[in-house]
Write a protein that holds these residues in place. Sequence first.
Motif, PDB file in Angstrom:
ATOM      1  N   UNK A 119       0.946  -1.398   0.433  1.00 46.03           N
ATOM      2  CA  UNK A 119       0.115  -0.154  -0.374  1.00 46.03           C
ATOM      3  C   UNK A 119       0.791   0.829  -0.396  1.00 46.03           C
ATOM      4  N   UNK A 120       1.943   1.431   0.959  1.00 49.04           N
ATOM      5  CA  UNK A 120       3.086   2.378   0.702  1.00 49.04           C
ATOM      6  C   UNK A 120       3.151   2.213  -0.509  1.00 49.04           C
ATOM      7  N   UNK A 121       4.098   1.722  -1.070  1.00 49.27           N
ATOM      8  CA  UNK A 121       4.583   1.219  -2.309  1.00 49.27           C
ATOM      9  C   UNK A 121       3.700   2.103  -3.508  1.00 49.27           C
ATOM     10  N   UNK A 130      -2.712  10.461  -6.414  1.00 54.25           N
ATOM     11  CA  UNK A 130      -3.710   9.541  -6.933  1.00 54.25           C
ATOM     12  C   UNK A 130      -3.507   8.220  -6.011  1.00 54.25           C
ATOM     13  N   UNK A 131      -3.357   8.271  -4.209  1.00 60.60           N
ATOM     14  CA  UNK A 131      -2.534   6.977  -4.314  1.00 60.60           C
ATOM     15  C   UNK A 131      -3.757   6.106  -3.964  1.00 60.60           C
ATOM     16  N   UNK A 132      -5.210   6.746  -3.520  1.00 60.29           N
ATOM     17  CA  UNK A 132      -6.004   5.751  -3.240  1.00 60.29           C
ATOM     18  C   UNK A 132      -6.261   4.944  -4.346  1.00 60.29           C
ATOM     19  N   UNK A 332       1.095   0.165   8.526  1.00 58.40           N
ATOM     20  CA  UNK A 332      -0.002  -0.093   7.672  1.00 58.40           C
ATOM     21  C   UNK A 332      -0.394  -1.910   7.559  1.00 58.40           C
ATOM     22  N   UNK A 333       1.429  -2.767   7.617  1.00 56.44           N
ATOM     23  CA  UNK A 333       0.976  -3.607   7.947  1.00 56.44           C
ATOM     24  C   UNK A 333       0.112  -4.346   9.420  1.00 56.44           C
TER      25      UNK A 333
END
Length: 399
Positions: A119-121, A130-132, A332-333
């Motif tokens: 998700x971070x990558x 545009x991350x979403x 995130x993990x």
Amino acid sequence: MKANTANRRALISLAIGGFGIGLTEFVIMGILPDVAKGLNISIPEAGHSIAAYALGVVVGAPLLAKIGSKLNSRTVLLLLMGWFTLFNTLSGFADSYGTLLVTRFLSGLPHGAFFGIGAVVAGKLVKAGKSAQAIAVMFSGLTIANVIGVPTGTYIGHHYDWSISFFMVGVVGFLAISSVFFWMPKIAPELPKPRSKDNKGLRNTELWALIALTTIGTGGFFAWYSYIAPLVTDVAGWGENMVSYAMILAGLGMVVGNFLGAKMAEWFVPLKAVAISLGFMVALLLVNAVVATNPNVLLVMTFLIGLASFTVSTPIQMAIINTSKGNEMLGSSMNQSAFNMGNASGAYLAGLPIAYGYGVVYSGVVGAVLAGTGVAMAVAILVYRRQRANKYRKLAYNS
């Protein structure tokens, strides 16, 4: 143009990994009787392999993410998917109850770290704002697995041999390794950041509040989904063959909801999008409890609940990443661990009214209570943020 194409390929490699993870996590539910027969154990004992996998996710997500934060992301993703491929393939060779539990636990270890780091990558592969959408592309692999991979794996495992289903996961894992190797650019690990007001590490109380929100709120979906088979057959009156089609409908809803959730994360503050999504889920689960006896309406509700469930995924992942500054991959993990704790707790709590004789439809009522609690938690965090922002503004004004 070349850079955009390369980044799209990198996102596809994450989606392929997500497809494999979705396949191994959910296909076991459809082949439990076949696993039990093949290993000469009871179905409840075979079901322990589901818990073993979930435990592996919970344990592995923070542990492997912490270790992986010291390496470049491409290398970490390759190692995680290599581990995933190895032990899923070995699950197909399991010849006893104990061997199956061990291989399923080890198979689950890289699940959370892959999605968390991925998700971070994904957010780094696209331009600002545009991350979403990038995170949604990664999660699309998991949702598509529920539409195509899980029904196919269930059919093959039931009509041929359950071990082939896990060999299928191994093949997908190999494809994911290959795509990450050839398509994923090298992203250097982030240097450790000193603890500050914004970077509190694991002492960030808001981070833990969001993880609790994920566990409780998404537990509402799993409370319903865990008992979808008896809802379809015992309550709505469909034959057993319809269960597979109902799960495909739920999977199609997840595919649509995944990308709708990404849009919501752009339209609203991510946490507000989470509150809206969970509120929508509460309403749908309560309505479903009332209309579940209508066979055709139940199928429509199955699609809609699947849709609502995955509008939460990308917004909550973004909220976690935004909150865990300096520890994005770890936070995130850990959110993936929270999803799996929601899976286990939702299924357990929804089973209580059934055990006391209240009927399967009450599993959805339990789910509505859990999702509603998630809404209340999201609103409380938003109020806290507003009060904190007002406090800082007053301090800045007075100074």
